[in-house]
Scaffold this active site. Sequence first.
Site, mmCIF file in Angstrom:
data_model
loop_
_atom_site.group_PDB
_atom_site.id
_atom_site.type_symbol
_atom_site.label_atom_id
_atom_site.label_comp_id
_atom_site.label_asym_id
_atom_site.label_seq_id
_atom_site.Cartn_x
_atom_site.Cartn_y
_atom_site.Cartn_z
ATOM 1 N N ALA A 210 37.909 86.413 19.893
ATOM 2 C CA ALA A 210 37.470 86.158 18.498
ATOM 3 C C ALA A 210 38.926 85.847 17.837
ATOM 4 C CB ALA A 210 36.689 87.360 18.087
ATOM 5 N N ASN A 211 38.529 85.696 16.383
ATOM 6 C CA ASN A 211 40.017 85.411 15.561
ATOM 7 C C ASN A 211 39.449 86.149 14.256
ATOM 8 O OD1 ASN A 211 38.444 83.334 13.886
ATOM 9 N ND2 ASN A 211 38.640 82.344 15.506
ATOM 10 N N ARG A 212 40.580 86.032 13.440
ATOM 11 C CA ARG A 212 40.303 86.657 11.897
ATOM 12 C C ARG A 212 39.631 85.977 11.032
ATOM 13 N NH1 ARG A 212 44.353 90.736 12.976
ATOM 14 N NH2 ARG A 212 45.901 89.860 14.215
ATOM 15 N N ALA A 276 36.492 78.489 12.196
ATOM 16 C CA ALA A 276 37.850 78.811 13.171
ATOM 17 C C ALA A 276 37.074 78.741 14.550
ATOM 18 C CB ALA A 276 38.315 80.200 12.704
#
Length: 400
Positions: A210-212, A276
């Site tokens: 995942a990402n932030r 994102a």
Amino acid sequence: MTKHKILLIIGGGIAAYKALELIRRAQDRGYEVTVIMTKAAEQFVTPLSVSTLAKGKLYANLFDPHEEMDVGHIRLSRQADIVVIAPATADLMAKMAHGLADDLATATLLANDRPVLIAPGMNPKMWDHPAAKRNRAQLAEDGVHFVGPTSGEMAEANEAGTGRMAEPAAILDAVDGLLRPSQHGLLSGKHVLITAGPTHEPIDPVRYIANRSSGKQGYAIAAAAHAAGAEVTLVTGPVHLNAPEGVEVVAVETARQMKQAVVDALPADIAIMCAAVADWRTASAADQKQKKDGSGTPPVLELTENPDILHHVAREADPRPALVIGFAAETDHLIEHATAKRLRKGCDWLVANDVSQEGVMGGDTNSVHLIRDQGIDAWPKADKQAVANRLVSEIIQHFQ
Ligand code: PMT
């Protein structure tokens, strides 16, 4: 522009001198300005100068027997369309965060139900202090909007860093951005397709890549587009946000699901790809939870590329949305990388944000560059709703 009313609170910091310019420029843009000065502000600019520029609409005293006859601190905020604090000092922000109300400025703020925009201005060490960080996080949670501060030389000798109050023009751009959505209906009849948030790419049933991304920027754009009268479809990765009112939300997890949801939601007049999206996923996600085998050798994750949703919408969708806007999250060479990305992906506009800055990815503020054929515009750091509102204003102008 409709004549809106600004209630300007001038705090006691060296940047208070810029408040004089702010009053003038606000009047130039057609705003009516009423001012409250704190006691400390009077040490930096004279009430006479402020009163002269504000055409006598200056207030300073909570216990003024004439003004408080009709509960002046309530009336002052009710008469305004927006409250602007410039400079917002560390002390004023701390008082706001804790709900103190021991002078006219803070009592008015506590009694206020209008949008509040603050332009912090303080020494960089104060801005970076953990207490100041806690206070601004609280204010952001309370729905307060921010513009700036910017970085650079400070008034104090040999001091530089983040803490300079935003310039008056930038503060007024943020005010415009917050008040413009009231121009309801300017996108009516348009279908706006927005992606937001991260994607989760499974490794096994319990783990994922995942990402932030929090989804805040994309959700703010969805809210602004809806406020401008558009029919909005928001395709969102997993986030912890409430669906914006009046927006059709399609929740997905992976990049492939996001692409399918976007394809299903087309045709659209405007596509804004703010998600994102993970560039890679595991080549094959395991059916069972991966376990340590005791050898001390970790498993190797083989990755494969995800579909590029923006590229598809900009280059292959038929009919293609009339306006395709991409985002670029960069940590270095922002303009160079983002400019190349716009051409590679084929989008019309590209919003470039520097995600190495505190508070951009996952946080509440953003400072972006809008890259178009006609050039590159740098927007001041502001909260994500103000950035969203301004982007929607640009879209409205594009279609007028
Ligand atoms: O969600 P927040 O916490 O509010 O943060 C907002 C944000 C920083 C995530 C947002 O402003 C932002 O920059 N979004 C784009 C993030 C990104 O993935 O950037 P990128 O440079 O990797 O991708 C460029 C563009 O291609 C983006 O429009 C992206 O949505 C799109 N893309 C990328 C990969 C892919 N497989 N498909 C895509 O469509």
